[in-house]
Design an enzyme around this catalytic site. Structure first.
Site, PDB file in Angstrom:
ATOM      1  N   GLY A 222      41.492  34.622 -39.350  1.00  0.00           N
ATOM      2  CA  GLY A 222      42.152  33.719 -38.406  1.00  0.00           C
ATOM      3  C   GLY A 222      43.381  34.360 -37.801  1.00  0.00           C
ATOM      4  O   GLY A 222      43.334  35.527 -37.375  1.00  0.00           O
ATOM      5  N   ASP A 252      32.953  33.943 -33.333  1.00  0.00           N
ATOM      6  CA  ASP A 252      31.824  34.264 -32.448  1.00  0.00           C
ATOM      7  C   ASP A 252      32.268  35.263 -31.375  1.00  0.00           C
ATOM      8  O   ASP A 252      31.545  36.202 -31.043  1.00  0.00           O
ATOM      9  CB  ASP A 252      31.297  32.992 -31.762  1.00  0.00           C
ATOM     10  CG  ASP A 252      30.974  31.896 -32.767  1.00  0.00           C
ATOM     11  OD1 ASP A 252      30.652  32.246 -33.925  1.00  0.00           O
ATOM     12  OD2 ASP A 252      31.055  30.709 -32.408  1.00  0.00           O
TER      13      ASP A 252
HETATM   14  P1  ATP Z   1      34.534  30.479 -36.041  1.00  0.00           P
HETATM   15  O1  ATP Z   1      33.576  30.171 -37.178  1.00  0.00           O
HETATM   16  O2  ATP Z   1      35.267  29.255 -35.506  1.00  0.00           O
HETATM   17  O3  ATP Z   1      33.901  31.256 -34.928  1.00  0.00           O
HETATM   18  P2  ATP Z   1      35.760  32.349 -37.940  1.00  0.00           P
HETATM   19  O4  ATP Z   1      36.315  31.626 -39.111  1.00  0.00           O
HETATM   20  O5  ATP Z   1      34.469  33.050 -38.099  1.00  0.00           O
HETATM   21  O6  ATP Z   1      35.707  31.405 -36.646  1.00  0.00           O
HETATM   22  P3  ATP Z   1      38.396  33.515 -37.529  1.00  0.00           P
HETATM   23  O7  ATP Z   1      38.777  34.295 -38.727  1.00  0.00           O
HETATM   24  O8  ATP Z   1      39.004  32.164 -37.351  1.00  0.00           O
HETATM   25  O9  ATP Z   1      36.801  33.470 -37.429  1.00  0.00           O
HETATM   26  O10 ATP Z   1      38.767  34.332 -36.195  1.00  0.00           O
HETATM   27  C1  ATP Z   1      38.242  35.583 -35.814  1.00  0.00           C
HETATM   28  C2  ATP Z   1      39.310  36.413 -35.152  1.00  0.00           C
HETATM   29  O11 ATP Z   1      39.862  35.709 -34.024  1.00  0.00           O
HETATM   30  C3  ATP Z   1      40.509  36.739 -36.055  1.00  0.00           C
HETATM   31  O12 ATP Z   1      40.262  37.898 -36.824  1.00  0.00           O
HETATM   32  C4  ATP Z   1      41.632  36.919 -35.030  1.00  0.00           C
HETATM   33  O13 ATP Z   1      41.555  38.208 -34.432  1.00  0.00           O
HETATM   34  C5  ATP Z   1      41.278  35.898 -33.957  1.00  0.00           C
HETATM   35  N1  ATP Z   1      41.960  34.599 -34.197  1.00  0.00           N
HETATM   36  C6  ATP Z   1      41.443  33.494 -34.794  1.00  0.00           C
HETATM   37  N2  ATP Z   1      42.361  32.483 -34.848  1.00  0.00           N
HETATM   38  C7  ATP Z   1      43.473  32.956 -34.271  1.00  0.00           C
HETATM   39  C8  ATP Z   1      44.783  32.415 -34.004  1.00  0.00           C
HETATM   40  N3  ATP Z   1      45.119  31.169 -34.368  1.00  0.00           N
HETATM   41  N4  ATP Z   1      45.684  33.217 -33.387  1.00  0.00           N
HETATM   42  C9  ATP Z   1      45.379  34.460 -33.019  1.00  0.00           C
HETATM   43  N5  ATP Z   1      44.165  35.033 -33.222  1.00  0.00           N
HETATM   44  C10 ATP Z   1      43.221  34.311 -33.844  1.00  0.00           C
END
Ligand code: ATP
Length: 309
Positions: A222, A252
């Site tokens: 995140g 994604d």
């Molecule tokens: P989803 O299942 O909603 O697609 P996820 O849990 O698989 O998300 P995350 O870890 O939330 O994936 O996000 C992937 C990438 O996006 C992170 O590694 C970061 O680079 C970016 N990112 C996500 N949330 C944020 C945030 N609040 N601020 C800045 N960058 C973010």
């Protein structure tokens, strides 16, 4: 060419209201319908980055027709298997204070014939593509081993498979050794059984996973960026601070960035930067699975990749 797999697509219906309150009726003229499902989010971002992409999966009923038309409208190539049941809708109700409520329909059941038809189409499409991205949950009727079997077919043809799934489908998929896998922290904990409360535990869990025949493991964190393992080397992906509007679909978007970078034969560090920049750029938009290309370029310049070992 990149092939994206969305086995359980949806129409994402977003309703913005003043305040969510129990037992009330809400009226709004601030609502949007977008084509969704994790694989279609990946597809849209790949398209925004101008890389050739084709989408496949299952579509049915009038919701299926809506998605079909929506993909045509944004000029995305697609070949979905038409199914007997209706494609699902997912509802999000967002109040002005930012709190959100979601209703995710269970989705259609897929028959054995429809699955066989899909696998036949998949084998045909494999001949035309270099990279496959499979994302998200599977609908009823589809075996939990589907991603594992698809990875094995892709590997036989020397194609690179990127897997973003969770639970049992991810566990089975990992056994087949995809090229890249991207769990988030919770998915990594579930997979490895390691509770992650410190950096050391995080590194141990990512390394634990990368011991299998997986080329690249990325754990997305995140707003805290990401961590990756390749050839036993651990990399920390440090992202800039931004004002996040809607981080759903950031994972994604990250997958889309990785696929584009791999398709362009970029090196690992550039791949990590594009992926993380796409994830962050998505978090800056209110629409899920959307990035602004200029933001991606700008964010990339402010991402640091630190090699830890
Ligand atoms: P989803 O299942 O909603 O697609 P996820 O849990 O698989 O998300 P995350 O870890 O939330 O994936 O996000 C992937 C990438 O996006 C992170 O590694 C970061 O680079 C970016 N990112 C996500 N949330 C944020 C945030 N609040 N601020 C800045 N960058 C973010």
């Amino acid at each position: 060419m990149i092939l994206t797999i969305t086995l359980n697509p949806s129409i994402d219906r977003r309703y913005n209201i003043d305040k969510i309150e129990k037992g009330k009726i809400f009226r709004t003229d601030n609502y949007q319908y977008t084509i969704g499902g994790k694989g279609l989010n990946v597809t849209k971002v790949i398209k925004t980055l101008d890389e050739p992409v084709i989408a496949t999966g299952f579509l049915g009923g009038s919701s299926g027709d809506y998605i079909d038309k929506g993909l045509n409208n944004i000029d995305i190539s697609h070949r979905f298997i038409k199914i007997g049941e209706e494609t699902r809708s997912c509802l999000a109700v967002i109040s002005s204070d930012g709190s959100q409520m979601e209703i995710l329909e269970r989705g259609p059941s897929i028959s054995e014939d429809e699955i066989s038809e899909f696998l036949k189409l998949y084998e045909e499409l494999l001949e035309k593509v270099d990279i496959i991205c499979a994302s998200g949950s599977i609908p009823y009727g589809v075996p939990l081993e589907i991603y594992r079997d698809m990875i094995n077919l892709a590997k036989k043809k020397d194609k690179k498979f990127i897997l973003d799934a969770s639970g049992e489908t991810l566990r089975f998929g990992i056994d087949a050794g995809p090229y890249l896998v991207k769990p988030n922290k919770k998915e990594l904990e579930d997979l490895t059984g390691i509770k992650i409360d410190s950096n050391e535990q995080l590194i141990r869990a990512v390394k634990d996973l990368s011991r299998k025949d997986i080329e690249i493991v990325v754990v997305s964190l995140g707003e805290e960026g990401a961590m990756a393992v390749h050839n036993d080397d651990v990399y920390k992906v440090i992202i800039p601070n931004i004002k996040a509007l809607n981080p759903i679909g950031s994972g994604d978007s990250m997958i889309a960035g990785f696929a584009v970078a791999i398709n362009r034969n970029y090196d690992l560090e550039t791949m990590l930067k594009i992926g993380a920049a796409c994830g962050t750029a998505n978090a800056m938009e209110s629409e899920t699975g959307k990035v602004n290309k200029n933001n991606v370029d700008r964010i990339m310049e402010n991402i640091l990749i630190e090699k830890l070992t």
